[in-house]
Design an enzyme around this catalytic site. Structure first.
Site, PDB file in Angstrom:
ATOM      1  N   PRO A  16      -9.415  94.471  27.885  1.00  0.00           N
ATOM      2  CA  PRO A  16      -8.073  94.679  27.326  1.00  0.00           C
ATOM      3  C   PRO A  16      -6.983  94.387  28.350  1.00  0.00           C
ATOM      4  CG  PRO A  16      -9.266  96.771  27.536  1.00  0.00           C
ATOM      5  CD  PRO A  16     -10.187  95.700  28.008  1.00  0.00           C
ATOM      6  N   ASP A  17      -5.819  93.925  27.897  1.00  0.00           N
ATOM      7  CA  ASP A  17      -4.700  93.744  28.829  1.00  0.00           C
ATOM      8  C   ASP A  17      -4.009  95.096  29.017  1.00  0.00           C
ATOM      9  OD1 ASP A  17      -3.197  94.073  26.562  1.00  0.00           O
ATOM     10  OD2 ASP A  17      -2.507  92.002  26.432  1.00  0.00           O
ATOM     11  N   PHE A  18      -2.838  95.093  29.660  1.00  0.00           N
ATOM     12  CA  PHE A  18      -2.146  96.361  29.900  1.00  0.00           C
ATOM     13  C   PHE A  18      -1.318  96.811  28.711  1.00  0.00           C
ATOM     14  CE2 PHE A  18      -1.573  96.965  34.790  1.00  0.00           C
ATOM     15  CZ  PHE A  18      -2.795  97.599  34.816  1.00  0.00           C
ATOM     16  N   ARG A  19      -0.477  95.868  28.238  1.00  0.00           N
ATOM     17  CA  ARG A  19       0.622  96.319  27.384  1.00  0.00           C
ATOM     18  C   ARG A  19       0.416  96.090  25.896  1.00  0.00           C
ATOM     19  NH1 ARG A  19       2.389  94.831  32.205  1.00  0.00           N
ATOM     20  NH2 ARG A  19       3.726  96.310  33.313  1.00  0.00           N
ATOM     21  N   ASN A  90      -4.773  88.957  37.791  1.00  0.00           N
ATOM     22  CA  ASN A  90      -5.986  89.621  37.316  1.00  0.00           C
ATOM     23  C   ASN A  90      -6.875  90.072  38.471  1.00  0.00           C
ATOM     24  OD1 ASN A  90      -4.980  89.101  34.866  1.00  0.00           O
ATOM     25  ND2 ASN A  90      -6.393  87.444  34.347  1.00  0.00           N
ATOM     26  N   ASP A  92     -10.148  90.967  37.679  1.00  0.00           N
ATOM     27  CA  ASP A  92     -11.497  90.976  37.092  1.00  0.00           C
ATOM     28  C   ASP A  92     -12.468  90.006  37.757  1.00  0.00           C
ATOM     29  OD1 ASP A  92     -10.636  88.498  36.053  1.00  0.00           O
ATOM     30  OD2 ASP A  92     -10.044  89.386  34.148  1.00  0.00           O
ATOM     31  N   HIS A 109      -2.666  90.544  42.935  1.00  0.00           N
ATOM     32  CA  HIS A 109      -2.888  91.992  42.842  1.00  0.00           C
ATOM     33  C   HIS A 109      -4.275  92.396  43.333  1.00  0.00           C
ATOM     34  CE1 HIS A 109       0.457  92.071  39.558  1.00  0.00           C
ATOM     35  NE2 HIS A 109       0.930  91.882  40.769  1.00  0.00           N
TER      36      HIS A 109
END
Ligand code: CNA
Length: 252
Positions: A16-19, A90, A92, A109
């Protein structure tokens, strides 16, 4: 060509993404009862309660996911020497799983493929940290006894040096693809200021309208393509006559 990418390119892999609705922010609010996701990913909270962050890492289990068509699109253009660099938010690790060389990626990040102690800054064995994550334990630093973590950047931590040394490459590009990011996290979002708007085309691919480019102005060299990135990238590959080679190469 350069890429600026975000969580939206990994949602079709199952992360899932954040927003978005049902994104990680919603899970965090409900499951961990913190006021704001920014607090959740803050350095002070990690220091006082590292087990919460470990818990989220276990929940996300990045090791189990596979790269998407969009990841292979980037790899394909890098292999063709059309693209030079990927700026990713990302964590991941799917860019490297797709075979993209680490030298061509700026992990703005951080990444879950490495681990460190944020207190004394030493690197630690990522497998040991992952072992602790899976066993509901916290790995403590052998040097300073602070809690170790995957090398992802928390609010309040510095971005990696190569974010700042490579950002100027955007100034040299003919084309910048911005894919699957809300462009709401700084300083990543401001990377767009490095793009030479007179020389370079900006192509934004996203589910919803993002970015403050002058899309309606034909002279602005910016294009917004709304939709799911895998589908859009696939049509680009078909239009360029590359789809057969691409799908054979990556067994898609
Ligand atoms: P975000 O703010 O959640 O935005 C994602 C954007 O992608 C949104 O605008 C969505 O509409 C869009 N989107 C979602 N799915 C698709 C799709 N299939 N096709 C096209 N667009 C889509 O995420 P950002 O990356 O902008 O925010 C930065 C944060 C998110 C960074 O700090 C990351 O570390 C963090 N994050 C990373 C991951 C990951 O590593 N996969 C997952 C979740 C969050």
């Amino acid at each position: 060509i350069a890429f600026m990418i975000g969580a939206g390119i990994s949602t079709s892999a199952g992360i899932p993404d954040f927003r978005s609705e049902n994104g990680i922010y919603q899970t965090i609010k409900e499951k961990f009862k913190v006021n704001s996701p920014e607090d959740f990913f803050s350095k002070p909270l990690f220091k006082s309660k590292p087990e919460i962050f470990y818990n989220l890492c276990k929940l996300m289990n990045f090791d189990s996911f596979k790269p998407t068509l969009t990841h292979y699109f980037m790899k394909y253009l890098l292999d063709k020497n059309y693209a030079q660099i990927v700026f990713t938010q990302n964590i991941d690790g799917l860019e490297t799983k797709a075979g993209i060389n680490k030298d061509n990626i700026v992990f703005a990040h951080g990444t879950s493929n490495e681990a460190h102690c944020p207190q004394c800054n030493c690197d630690v064995d990522v497998n040991e940290v992952k072992h602790c994550i899976n066993n509901d334990e916290v790995k403590y630093c052998p040097n300073c006894k602070g809690p170790c973590k995957l090398k992802v950047v928390l609010y309040g931590e510095n971005l990696p040096d190569n974010f700042y040394t490579n950002m100027f490459m955007l100034n040299e590009c003919d084309l910048v693809f911005i894919i699957g990011t809300s462009l709401r996290v700084e300083p990543f979002a401001s990377l767009t200021e490095q793009i030479d708007k007179h020389k370079s085309w900006v192509v934004v691919i996203n589910k919803e309208l993002v970015g403050n480019f002058d899309y309606k102005n034909n002279l602005s060299h910016s294009l917004f393509i709304q939709g799911l990135c895998d589908e859009i990238v696939k049509s680009i590959l078909i239009d360029c006559g590359w789809w057969d080679e691409f799908s054979l190469k990556y067994q898609i």
